[in-house]
Design a protein around this motif. Sequence first.
Motif, PDB file in Angstrom:
ATOM      1  N   TRP A  66      37.450  45.054  52.953  1.00 11.43           N
ATOM      2  CA  TRP A  66      37.446  45.926  51.785  1.00 11.43           C
ATOM      3  C   TRP A  66      36.326  46.961  51.896  1.00 11.43           C
ATOM      4  CZ3 TRP A  66      32.827  45.844  49.302  1.00 11.43           C
ATOM      5  CH2 TRP A  66      32.048  44.696  49.426  1.00 11.43           C
ATOM      6  N   ARG A  67      36.492  48.027  51.107  1.00 12.11           N
ATOM      7  CA  ARG A  67      35.473  49.090  51.046  1.00 12.11           C
ATOM      8  C   ARG A  67      35.438  49.595  49.616  1.00 12.11           C
ATOM      9  NH1 ARG A  67      36.346  52.528  55.758  1.00 12.11           N
ATOM     10  NH2 ARG A  67      34.653  51.388  56.724  1.00 12.11           N
ATOM     11  N   ASN A  68      34.228  49.700  49.037  1.00  9.99           N
ATOM     12  CA  ASN A  68      34.061  50.188  47.672  1.00  9.99           C
ATOM     13  C   ASN A  68      33.207  51.449  47.724  1.00  9.99           C
ATOM     14  OD1 ASN A  68      33.580  50.679  44.989  1.00  9.99           O
ATOM     15  ND2 ASN A  68      32.703  48.675  44.533  1.00  9.99           N
ATOM     16  N   THR A  69      33.824  52.600  47.512  1.00 10.82           N
ATOM     17  CA  THR A  69      33.091  53.873  47.517  1.00 10.82           C
ATOM     18  C   THR A  69      32.847  54.360  46.095  1.00 10.82           C
ATOM     19  OG1 THR A  69      35.068  55.254  47.622  1.00 10.82           O
ATOM     20  CG2 THR A  69      34.167  54.495  49.730  1.00 10.82           C
ATOM     21  N   SER A  70      33.133  53.499  45.112  1.00 10.34           N
ATOM     22  CA  SER A  70      32.990  53.883  43.704  1.00 10.34           C
ATOM     23  C   SER A  70      31.636  53.445  43.153  1.00 10.34           C
ATOM     24  CB  SER A  70      34.112  53.247  42.877  1.00 10.34           C
ATOM     25  OG  SER A  70      33.863  51.867  42.670  1.00 10.34           O
ATOM     26  N   VAL A  71      31.413  53.741  41.873  1.00  8.11           N
ATOM     27  CA  VAL A  71      30.200  53.295  41.169  1.00  8.11           C
ATOM     28  C   VAL A  71      30.467  51.990  40.424  1.00  8.11           C
ATOM     29  CG1 VAL A  71      29.298  55.635  40.923  1.00  8.11           C
ATOM     30  CG2 VAL A  71      30.746  54.668  39.118  1.00  8.11           C
ATOM     31  N   ASN A  72      31.673  51.463  40.551  1.00  6.98           N
ATOM     32  CA  ASN A  72      32.074  50.241  39.864  1.00  6.98           C
ATOM     33  C   ASN A  72      31.794  49.010  40.728  1.00  6.98           C
ATOM     34  OD1 ASN A  72      33.204  51.909  37.820  1.00  6.98           O
ATOM     35  ND2 ASN A  72      35.016  52.175  39.101  1.00  6.98           N
ATOM     36  N   THR A  73      31.732  47.855  40.068  1.00  6.03           N
ATOM     37  CA  THR A  73      31.592  46.582  40.768  1.00  6.03           C
ATOM     38  C   THR A  73      32.914  45.837  40.655  1.00  6.03           C
ATOM     39  OG1 THR A  73      29.240  46.505  40.222  1.00  6.03           O
ATOM     40  CG2 THR A  73      30.274  44.437  40.910  1.00  6.03           C
ATOM     41  N   VAL A  74      33.400  45.330  41.784  1.00  5.76           N
ATOM     42  CA  VAL A  74      34.700  44.664  41.840  1.00  5.76           C
ATOM     43  C   VAL A  74      34.480  43.187  42.169  1.00  5.76           C
ATOM     44  CG1 VAL A  74      36.960  44.636  42.968  1.00  5.76           C
ATOM     45  CG2 VAL A  74      35.753  46.824  42.645  1.00  5.76           C
ATOM     46  N   TYR A  75      35.128  42.307  41.413  1.00  6.90           N
ATOM     47  CA  TYR A  75      35.045  40.864  41.616  1.00  6.90           C
ATOM     48  C   TYR A  75      36.417  40.355  42.035  1.00  6.90           C
ATOM     49  CZ  TYR A  75      30.846  41.591  38.825  1.00  6.90           C
ATOM     50  OH  TYR A  75      29.642  42.057  38.350  1.00  6.90           O
ATOM     51  N   ALA A  76      36.543  39.882  43.262  1.00  5.95           N
ATOM     52  CA  ALA A  76      37.831  39.417  43.788  1.00  5.95           C
ATOM     53  C   ALA A  76      37.988  37.922  43.559  1.00  5.95           C
ATOM     54  CB  ALA A  76      37.928  39.731  45.276  1.00  5.95           C
ATOM     55  N   ASP A  77      39.179  37.524  43.117  1.00  2.00           N
ATOM     56  CA  ASP A  77      39.448  36.132  42.772  1.00  2.00           C
ATOM     57  C   ASP A  77      40.647  35.557  43.503  1.00  2.00           C
ATOM     58  OD1 ASP A  77      37.384  36.038  40.824  1.00  2.00           O
ATOM     59  OD2 ASP A  77      38.721  36.951  39.350  1.00  2.00           O
ATOM     60  N   ASP A  78      40.612  34.230  43.649  1.00  2.00           N
ATOM     61  CA  ASP A  78      41.747  33.448  44.141  1.00  2.00           C
ATOM     62  C   ASP A  78      42.281  32.691  42.935  1.00  2.00           C
ATOM     63  OD1 ASP A  78      43.554  31.724  45.275  1.00  2.00           O
ATOM     64  OD2 ASP A  78      42.116  30.728  46.592  1.00  2.00           O
ATOM     65  N   ASN A  79      43.463  33.061  42.459  1.00  2.00           N
ATOM     66  CA  ASN A  79      44.055  32.416  41.285  1.00  2.00           C
ATOM     67  C   ASN A  79      44.881  31.187  41.631  1.00  2.00           C
ATOM     68  OD1 ASN A  79      42.992  34.232  39.392  1.00  2.00           O
ATOM     69  ND2 ASN A  79      44.567  35.706  39.910  1.00  2.00           N
ATOM     70  N   ASN A  80      44.925  30.814  42.900  1.00  2.00           N
ATOM     71  CA  ASN A  80      45.676  29.632  43.308  1.00  2.00           C
ATOM     72  C   ASN A  80      44.858  28.360  43.132  1.00  2.00           C
ATOM     73  OD1 ASN A  80      48.048  31.012  44.015  1.00  2.00           O
ATOM     74  ND2 ASN A  80      47.129  31.622  45.952  1.00  2.00           N
ATOM     75  N   THR A  81      43.644  28.487  42.616  1.00  2.00           N
ATOM     76  CA  THR A  81      42.807  27.326  42.329  1.00  2.00           C
ATOM     77  C   THR A  81      42.624  27.243  40.819  1.00  2.00           C
ATOM     78  OG1 THR A  81      40.761  28.617  42.502  1.00  2.00           O
ATOM     79  CG2 THR A  81      41.560  27.571  44.521  1.00  2.00           C
ATOM     80  N   GLN A  82      42.334  26.056  40.328  1.00  2.00           N
ATOM     81  CA  GLN A  82      42.081  25.868  38.904  1.00  2.00           C
ATOM     82  C   GLN A  82      40.704  25.279  38.711  1.00  2.00           C
ATOM     83  OE1 GLN A  82      43.817  27.029  36.381  1.00  2.00           O
ATOM     84  NE2 GLN A  82      45.190  27.934  37.899  1.00  2.00           N
ATOM     85  N   PRO A  83      39.768  25.957  38.084  1.00  2.00           N
ATOM     86  CA  PRO A  83      39.920  27.328  37.599  1.00  2.00           C
ATOM     87  C   PRO A  83      39.929  28.306  38.770  1.00  2.00           C
ATOM     88  CG  PRO A  83      37.651  26.614  37.319  1.00  2.00           C
ATOM     89  CD  PRO A  83      38.426  25.428  37.855  1.00  2.00           C
ATOM     90  N   PRO A  84      40.313  29.566  38.532  1.00  2.00           N
ATOM     91  CA  PRO A  84      40.294  30.556  39.620  1.00  2.00           C
ATOM     92  C   PRO A  84      38.911  30.638  40.265  1.00  2.00           C
ATOM     93  CG  PRO A  84      41.445  31.428  37.723  1.00  2.00           C
ATOM     94  CD  PRO A  84      40.809  30.137  37.279  1.00  2.00           C
ATOM     95  N   THR A  85      38.905  30.913  41.552  1.00  2.00           N
ATOM     96  CA  THR A  85      37.667  30.991  42.324  1.00  2.00           C
ATOM     97  C   THR A  85      37.280  32.440  42.550  1.00  2.00           C
ATOM     98  OG1 THR A  85      38.268  28.970  43.499  1.00  2.00           O
ATOM     99  CG2 THR A  85      36.581  30.363  44.531  1.00  2.00           C
ATOM    100  N   GLN A  86      36.044  32.803  42.153  1.00  2.00           N
ATOM    101  CA  GLN A  86      35.560  34.136  42.513  1.00  2.00           C
ATOM    102  C   GLN A  86      35.127  34.063  43.969  1.00  2.00           C
ATOM    103  OE1 GLN A  86      32.497  36.037  40.161  1.00  2.00           O
ATOM    104  NE2 GLN A  86      32.030  37.381  41.871  1.00  2.00           N
ATOM    105  N   MET A  87      35.694  34.935  44.800  1.00  2.00           N
ATOM    106  CA  MET A  87      35.452  34.851  46.236  1.00  2.00           C
ATOM    107  C   MET A  87      34.362  35.798  46.709  1.00  2.00           C
ATOM    108  SD  MET A  87      39.239  34.119  47.672  1.00  2.00           S
ATOM    109  CE  MET A  87      39.851  35.705  47.189  1.00  2.00           C
ATOM    110  N   TRP A  88      34.392  37.028  46.255  1.00  2.00           N
ATOM    111  CA  TRP A  88      33.364  37.971  46.663  1.00  2.00           C
ATOM    112  C   TRP A  88      33.159  39.018  45.591  1.00  2.00           C
ATOM    113  CZ3 TRP A  88      38.079  38.187  49.464  1.00  2.00           C
ATOM    114  CH2 TRP A  88      38.832  39.359  49.274  1.00  2.00           C
TER     115      TRP A  88
END
Length: 169
Positions: free
Chosen positions: A120-142
């Motif tokens: 992935w590449r983030n060239t914005s001023v925003n912060t992105v939180y990627a999740d795996d929803n196949n786990t309960q509760p969902p897992t924040q990965m990066w």
Amino acid sequence: MRPPKLPRTLAVAALAVAAAMVAAPAQAATRTPQAEVQRQVDRVLAGHPDARQSAPGTVTFAGGAILEIPEAGTMATACTAGWYCFYADNDFGGRKLSFHDCGLTQYLTNYGFGNQTSSWRNTSVNTVYADDNNTQPPTQMWTEEPKSEAAAVGATFDNRADSFYTACG
């Protein structure tokens, strides 16, 4: 005793070979890299009536997300300034899905990109939180901090992201 039908068998075989030789160039013409990319674009459009083809190998979704499908062996274009991008392959290769909005959760599965992110590449001023929803509760990965990138998400998280939240910067 009847003679064998060898000449007829040879004639049928010769006709089959000739037909294959005539058909081969036609099949090869439809297997060009551009034709394969267009087939992929057509599959995406068939599953997303709100999307449109905006350029060769490029699909724009109603919400503004853009999917780029490069030809095999080539790289997608760089992530546009102010956007954040998910790539199907390590080192920013393969298909690229780009976003520029913030303040909401989005599902990569809605764009045919669920469980397909390797870099992935983030060239914005925003912060992105990627999740795996196949786990309960969902897992924040990066976490994708503004102006950052990862050429590989690592074996633990490879091809597991299916949603993300973007915090406005």
